[in-house]
Design an enzyme around this catalytic site. Structure first.
Site, PDB file in Angstrom:
ATOM      1  N   TYR A 155       0.860  -1.180   0.000  1.00  0.00           N
ATOM      2  CA  TYR A 155       0.000   0.000   0.000  1.00  0.00           C
ATOM      3  C   TYR A 155       0.894   1.227   0.000  1.00  0.00           C
ATOM      4  O   TYR A 155       1.853   1.311   0.776  1.00  0.00           O
ATOM      5  CB  TYR A 155      -0.886  -0.009   1.253  1.00  0.00           C
ATOM      6  CG  TYR A 155      -1.799   1.191   1.387  1.00  0.00           C
ATOM      7  CD1 TYR A 155      -2.862   1.397   0.511  1.00  0.00           C
ATOM      8  CD2 TYR A 155      -1.605   2.116   2.419  1.00  0.00           C
ATOM      9  CE1 TYR A 155      -3.705   2.499   0.644  1.00  0.00           C
ATOM     10  CE2 TYR A 155      -2.446   3.213   2.570  1.00  0.00           C
ATOM     11  CZ  TYR A 155      -3.492   3.400   1.672  1.00  0.00           C
ATOM     12  OH  TYR A 155      -4.324   4.483   1.816  1.00  0.00           O
ATOM     13  N   ASP A 250       9.409   2.870  -0.424  1.00  0.00           N
ATOM     14  CA  ASP A 250       8.376   3.568   0.337  1.00  0.00           C
ATOM     15  C   ASP A 250       8.605   3.238   1.811  1.00  0.00           C
ATOM     16  O   ASP A 250       8.225   2.171   2.298  1.00  0.00           O
ATOM     17  CB  ASP A 250       6.981   3.125  -0.126  1.00  0.00           C
ATOM     18  CG  ASP A 250       5.883   3.842   0.650  1.00  0.00           C
ATOM     19  OD1 ASP A 250       6.205   4.603   1.589  1.00  0.00           O
ATOM     20  OD2 ASP A 250       4.697   3.631   0.318  1.00  0.00           O
ATOM     21  N   LYS A 278       4.512   9.863   8.450  1.00  0.00           N
ATOM     22  CA  LYS A 278       4.262   9.432   9.826  1.00  0.00           C
ATOM     23  C   LYS A 278       5.292   9.940  10.832  1.00  0.00           C
ATOM     24  O   LYS A 278       5.147  11.007  11.407  1.00  0.00           O
ATOM     25  CB  LYS A 278       4.187   7.900   9.875  1.00  0.00           C
ATOM     26  CG  LYS A 278       3.082   7.348   8.957  1.00  0.00           C
ATOM     27  CD  LYS A 278       2.932   5.868   9.117  1.00  0.00           C
ATOM     28  CE  LYS A 278       2.076   5.238   8.064  1.00  0.00           C
ATOM     29  NZ  LYS A 278       0.714   4.978   8.420  1.00  0.00           N
TER      30      LYS A 278
HETATM   31  C1  LIG Z   1       3.908   2.257   3.206  1.00  0.00           C
HETATM   32  C2  LIG Z   1       2.886   3.361   3.166  1.00  0.00           C
HETATM   33  N1  LIG Z   1       2.953   4.269   2.176  1.00  0.00           N
HETATM   34  C3  LIG Z   1       2.082   5.294   2.105  1.00  0.00           C
HETATM   35  C4  LIG Z   1       1.094   5.432   3.041  1.00  0.00           C
HETATM   36  C5  LIG Z   1       0.158   6.583   2.940  1.00  0.00           C
HETATM   37  O1  LIG Z   1       0.385   7.472   3.972  1.00  0.00           O
HETATM   38  P1  LIG Z   1      -0.801   8.453   4.454  1.00  0.00           P
HETATM   39  O2  LIG Z   1      -1.821   7.594   5.089  1.00  0.00           O
HETATM   40  O3  LIG Z   1      -0.095   9.370   5.401  1.00  0.00           O
HETATM   41  O4  LIG Z   1      -1.293   9.146   3.249  1.00  0.00           O
HETATM   42  C6  LIG Z   1       0.998   4.500   4.089  1.00  0.00           C
HETATM   43  C7  LIG Z   1      -0.020   4.579   5.146  1.00  0.00           C
HETATM   44  O5  LIG Z   1      -1.062   4.946   5.088  1.00  0.00           O
HETATM   45  C8  LIG Z   1       1.911   3.444   4.139  1.00  0.00           C
HETATM   46  O6  LIG Z   1       1.856   2.534   5.104  1.00  0.00           O
HETATM   47  N1  LIG Z   2      -2.113   0.779   6.791  1.00  0.00           N
HETATM   48  C1  LIG Z   2      -2.531   2.133   6.809  1.00  0.00           C
HETATM   49  C2  LIG Z   2      -1.346   2.960   7.023  1.00  0.00           C
HETATM   50  O1  LIG Z   2      -0.509   2.660   7.781  1.00  0.00           O
HETATM   51  C3  LIG Z   2      -3.542   2.319   7.873  1.00  0.00           C
HETATM   52  C4  LIG Z   2      -3.853   3.739   8.186  1.00  0.00           C
HETATM   53  C5  LIG Z   2      -5.024   4.257   7.424  1.00  0.00           C
HETATM   54  O2  LIG Z   2      -5.137   4.017   6.223  1.00  0.00           O
HETATM   55  O3  LIG Z   2      -5.828   4.933   8.046  1.00  0.00           O
END
Ligand SMILES: Cc1ncc(COP(=O)(O)O)c(C=O)c1O
Ligand SMILES: N[C@H](C=O)CCC(=O)O
Length: 442
Positions: A155, A250, A278
């Site tokens: 993701y 990522d 994060k």
């Molecule tokens: C590996 C990874 N990339 C990108 C994202 C996207 O980050 P955000 O939720 O801050 O948009 C997330 C988590 O949501 C993630 O776990």
């Molecule tokens: N796996 C996602 C990011 O770490 C969970 C957080 C989200 O999408 O709200």
């Protein structure tokens, strides 16, 4: 083994959470601002939080939980650490936003570069999604190619190009290929199974000269925790170099968590670009993307690839981020301690499952781990899908009722903070044993 009858935890009193969720559903799609929060995969309704300190969360009904999500990673020092709160409080009176450059953006960029040496230039954004969307745009601009390769179950946020075979909530809710993503966009995203080097080589060869970037979570957290197998990351590095493809790690989850320099430091592999999020905001909304100077100098206004943000480099977010990153930089010993505590949690869970005849797979890298409700090893998405998600849901609820807050889906990782002590490991393991038995009627 002779077992006494399983104990069932009393139901939690959650009247305020229940009422808020009913209200929320009238105004917010599904009642939540991010799908995985809705508890759809585990049943019941979400718990609405009120406050948090250290290892503990307190909900709006006054229940307390030991937290193993930590806002999906950023709260590596536990909740509301004084060093971050102090930095935020000191920054607030000067302004909440300028929309103009500030000293702290420069300091933050310098800090990120020191800690992640593969990053020669970095751009701050407001989320992990913005970071990954921008990184592939830059890779496309730099190479003049359109296609990207991503991995099934990884993701990278909710950018259109990534909602193909996506992990996390998209996987949990059964929408890994999201409606609303046009065919044209989808065609440019090539997907392959994780930990399968020949599959990557094949897809590159079939699309020779067309692939701009290969993006992956170097340690996957979004199909549950899955580690790269021996030689896999180096193999990807070699293929990308050979075929002129931009290798993007990522590290939105793994950056500054698995080591000061992230997974790339842990495994000794240098990507061309890195995406971050994060942790670098200490809990405030921040993301970043960076990498080789010759690639990053394509970003406007240095180059022609456009990317912008009114609130990017926000003064409060950078204050929080600098405070947290500086602490991590100055306390390298905390990574060994996080690893030791997480190993106790992971090994203890594995042992409890084994004693109960369940033999579940527990994957761990550093301070991230996942319990897969399957006795098969998990190296990719197909393996992860062997999990008994119904049993996971029962276990999740049994843990919640015992005051342990886990990720509300099988296909997510758990994040451990420095606030988890040896005593709290025991609290977790006691709850784990009881909850495993309750979930399986043992
Ligand atoms: C590996 C990874 N990339 C990108 C994202 C996207 O980050 P955000 O939720 O801050 O948009 C997330 C988590 O949501 C993630 O776990
Ligand atoms: N796996 C996602 C990011 O770490 C969970 C957080 C989200 O999408 O709200």
């Amino acid at each position: 083994m002779q077992l006494s009858s399983p104990t069932t935890a009393p139901e939690l009193a959650l009247p305020t959470s229940a009422a808020l969720f009913e209200r929320a559903k009238n105004h917010i799609p599904g009642g939540v601002n991010s799908p995985v929060r809705a508890f759809r995969a585990v049943g019941g309704h979400p718990v609405f939080m009120q406050s948090a300190k250290g290892a503990w969360l307190t909900d709006v009904d006054g229940n307390q939980y030991l937290d193993f999500i930590n806002s999906w990673g950023p709260m590596i020092l536990g909740h509301a650490p004084d060093i971050v709160l102090d930095a935020v409080q000191a920054a607030i009176p000067a302004s909440l936003s300028f929309g103009a450059p500030t000293r702290r953006e420069v300091e933050m960029a310098e800090l990120i570069k020191q800690m992640v040496p593969s990053i020669e230039k970095v751009r701050l954004v407001n989320s992990g999604t913005e970071a990954t969307m921008s990184a592939i745009r830059v890779a496309r601009g730099y190479t003049g190619r359109n296609k990207i390769i991503k991995f099934e179950g990884c993701y990278h946020g909710h950018g259109d190009s990534f909602l193909i075979a996506a992990g996390s909530g998209a996987l949990t809710l059964g929408t890994p290929d999201s409606p609303g993503v046009t065919e044209g966009v989808a065609q440019d995203t090539l997907t392959v199974p994780y930990n399968d080097l020949p599959a990557v080589q094949h897809i590159i060869e079939v699309n020779e000269g067309q692939v701009a970037a290969l993006i992956l979570e170097p340690v996957v957290g979004n199909m549950g925790l899955v580690a790269p197998q021996e030689g896999y990351l180096q193999g990807l590095r070699d293929l990308c170099t050979q075929h002129g493809i931009v290798l993007i790690f990522d590290e939105v989850m793994t950056g500054f968590r698995l080591a000061r320099g992230g997974a790339q430091e842990l495994y000794g592999i240098t990507p061309d670009m890195t995406t971050l999020g994060k942790i670098i905001g200490g809990g405030m909304p921040v993301g970043a993307y960076g990498g080789r100077q010759d690639i990053m100098d394509n970003v406007a206004p240095a180059g022609k690839v456009y990317q912008a943000g009114t609130l990017s480099g926000n003064p409060i977010a950078t204050a929080a981020g600098i405070a947290q990153l500086t602490y991590l930089q100055e306390h390298p010993e905390l990574y060994d301690e996080l690893n030791r505590i997480t190993t106790r949690l992971a090994d203890g869970t594995r042992q409890i499952a084994a004693e109960l005849g369940l033999n579940y797979t527990v994957n761990q890298v550093g301070s991230m781990f996942s319990v897969f409700f399957t006795d098969k090893p998990v190296h990719n998405l197909a393996d992860a899908k062997h999990s008994d998600t119904e049993a996971f849901g029962r276990y999740f609820r049994a843990m919640l009722h015992r005051g342990i807050y886990l990720a509300p889906a099988q296909y997510e990782a758990l994040f451990v903070s420095t606030a988890i002590t040896d005593e709290l490991v025991e609290v977790y393991l006691t709850a784990c044993r009881e909850a495993m038995r309750e979930a399986h009627g043992l």
